[in-house]
Every structure is written in structure tokens, then in C-alpha cells.
Design an enzyme around this catalytic site. Structure first.
Site, PDB file in Angstrom:
ATOM      1  N   LYS A  14      64.030  29.177  14.449  1.00 38.45           N
ATOM      2  CA  LYS A  14      64.136  28.044  15.366  1.00 38.45           C
ATOM      3  C   LYS A  14      65.607  27.771  15.671  1.00 38.45           C
ATOM      4  O   LYS A  14      66.414  27.568  14.773  1.00 38.45           O
ATOM      5  CB  LYS A  14      63.533  26.796  14.717  1.00 38.45           C
ATOM      6  CG  LYS A  14      62.133  26.470  15.204  1.00 38.45           C
ATOM      7  CD  LYS A  14      61.694  25.146  14.639  1.00 38.45           C
ATOM      8  CE  LYS A  14      60.505  24.597  15.388  1.00 38.45           C
ATOM      9  NZ  LYS A  14      60.040  23.334  14.799  1.00 38.45           N
TER      10      LYS A  14
HETATM   11  O1  G3P Z   1      57.316  20.868  15.847  1.00 37.93           O
HETATM   12  C1  G3P Z   1      58.141  19.787  16.188  1.00 37.93           C
HETATM   13  C2  G3P Z   1      57.722  18.565  15.499  1.00 37.93           C
HETATM   14  O2  G3P Z   1      57.835  18.725  14.101  1.00 37.93           O
HETATM   15  C3  G3P Z   1      58.391  17.325  15.916  1.00 37.93           C
HETATM   16  O3  G3P Z   1      57.456  16.343  15.753  1.00 37.93           O
HETATM   17  O4  G3P Z   1      56.578  14.102  15.438  1.00 37.93           O
HETATM   18  O5  G3P Z   1      58.906  14.674  14.666  1.00 37.93           O
HETATM   19  O6  G3P Z   1      58.380  14.477  17.091  1.00 37.93           O
HETATM   20  P1  G3P Z   1      57.872  14.806  15.740  1.00 37.93           P
END
Ligand code: G3P
Length: 214
Positions: A83
Site C-alpha cells: 500500500k
Molecule cells: O481500507 C481502508 C480503511 O481501513 C479505512 O477505513 O473506516 O478508517 O475510513 P476507515
């Protein structure tokens, strides 16, 4: 549509695997921090647990650091992809890594032009963060729709991972658009299985079964 689980928690990964629907895993530093063990140790455990792709994120934000970290993380297991944040130095790193055969997942994408740049740089995956866009009253799913159209227009092979998923509707809309992959937190996996009418229906069938003469 492929389903990845968005977690570094090995128990959640195992439970999703048992459902027989798990195609891969995405992690990030925030998710790994919840485990309370060293970064590489957690990623190694996750990569061994699944056969499908596992995303491991670099911490550096400079080209040299990103490439060095990526090469090192890629050695953990051959299902690891890297990533890389969607910044200028990141795109340079993606080009270098892709020329070395190291797969990349370009992360923190918030619009379709960023996604176009990532595809041109040779990204294996692009991760639009739809929940975080919805959080600021911007339509996250419109970005997925646009990326899907742009990639189809030019035949890019970069796969779209719909990320930052917060609820079942996100998955439904991603599927209707035809996104390649949804990366889903474990609690949302559970929500898309459940329906109250299913539970009521089971209870009624079981009650009625008791009335059948033995
Ligand atoms: O895969 C990306 C994810 O982990 C981000 O999620 O909920 O932190 O916006 P969030």
C-alpha cells in the site's frame, strides 16, 4: 466481486475464511496498531493465514524510503502487495515497484483523477476511501462510479478496491457499479448476512415443525 476483509485481527480473518467467501485482506497502520504487537510480526501472521492478496502499507512518505520498505515487506510472503499513499513520491514508487514485479495498492484515493494517475503509474489496485468522503458530505460512491468508467474507457487493468466501507449499502452500491473488490470490516460482513425476516422465518418453521405428528 471479490471480498477482502479490512482488518489485521487474525480471529476476524479466520472467521471470514470459515464463511468461504474471503478473497484477500487489507491492513493499514491504524488497523495493525489495534493488535498491540510489532508491525512486521502481525503482517507475517496475516500473510500466512490467507492464500489471497494481503495489503501491507509503507510508513515512509519519501520515494527512497517507500521503495526500500516495499521491497522489504514484499519479502514476507509472495501474496503481499504494498500500500502506497497517493502522493507524487508515491506514484514514482509505484512505477519503480511495478517494474520490479511488486504489486501495489494505491491508497488514500479521494477522486477519479487521482485514480487515473495511479493506473497510469502501473498500480495493481486503487483504493478509493468512500466512507471518509461520505463523512464530509461528499458522495464517495460517485468516485467509484467515475473510476470504473475511466478505467473501462482506456482498458486499465488496475482493480478497484472499494475501501473505507462502513455499512451494507456501500457494498450493494459497489456491486451495482461492478467494482472489482470491496474491502469490508468484519462487523459489516456480519450485517450483510443478517435479515430480521430470515430469523423470524426460521423461528416460525421450527414452531410449525413441532406441530407435525411424530
Ligand atoms: O481500507 C481502508 C480503511 O481501513 C479505512 O477505513 O473506516 O478508517 O475510513 P476507515
Amino acid at each position: 466481486m471479490k471480498f477482502f476483509i479490512d482488518t489485521a485481527n487474525i480471529n476476524e480473518i479466520r472467521r471470514a475464511k470459515e464463511l468461504g467467501i474471503l478473497d484477500g485482506v487489507t491492513t493499514n497502520p491504524s488497523l495493525v496498531s489495534k493488535i498491540g504487537r510489532p508491525y512486521r510480526e502481525v503482517l507475517t501472521e496475516v500473510a500466512k493465514e490467507v492464500d489471497g492478496p494481503v495489503s501491507a502499507e509503507v510508513i515512509s512518505i519519501e520515494y527512497d524510503g517507500m521503495v526500500k520498505e516495499a521491497r522489504d515487506l514484499a519479502k514476507i510472503r509472495d501474496n503481499i502487495n504494498i500500500k502506497i499513499p497517493l502522493i507524487e513520491e508515491g506514484l514514482r514508487a509505484v512505477r519503480t515497484l511495478s517494474s520490479e514485479g511488486i504489486k501495489t495498492n494505491v491508497t488514500l484515493c479521494f477522486n477519479s483523477l487521482q485514480a487515473l494517475m495511479a493506473a497510469k503509474a502501473g498500480a495493481t489496485y486503487i483504493s478509493p476511501f468512500i466512507g471518509r468522503l461520505d463523512d464530509i458530505a461528499s458522495e464517495g460512491m460517485e468516485v467509484v462510479d467515475e473510476i470504473s468508467t475511466i478505467y473501462a474507457n482506456y482498458g486499465f487493468e488496475t482493480e478497484i478496491i472499494v475501501a473505507s466501507i462502513r455499512n451494507p449499502l456501500h457494498i450493494k452500491h459497489a456491486a451495482l457499479i461492478g467494482a472489482d473488490i470491496a474491502t469490508i470490516p468484519f462487523d459489516v460482513f456480519q450485517k450483510i448476512i443478517k435479515h430480521p425476516l430470515t430469523d423470524i422465518g426460521i423461528a416460525r418453521f421450527l414452531e410449525d415443525y413441532k406441530k407435525i405428528p411424530k
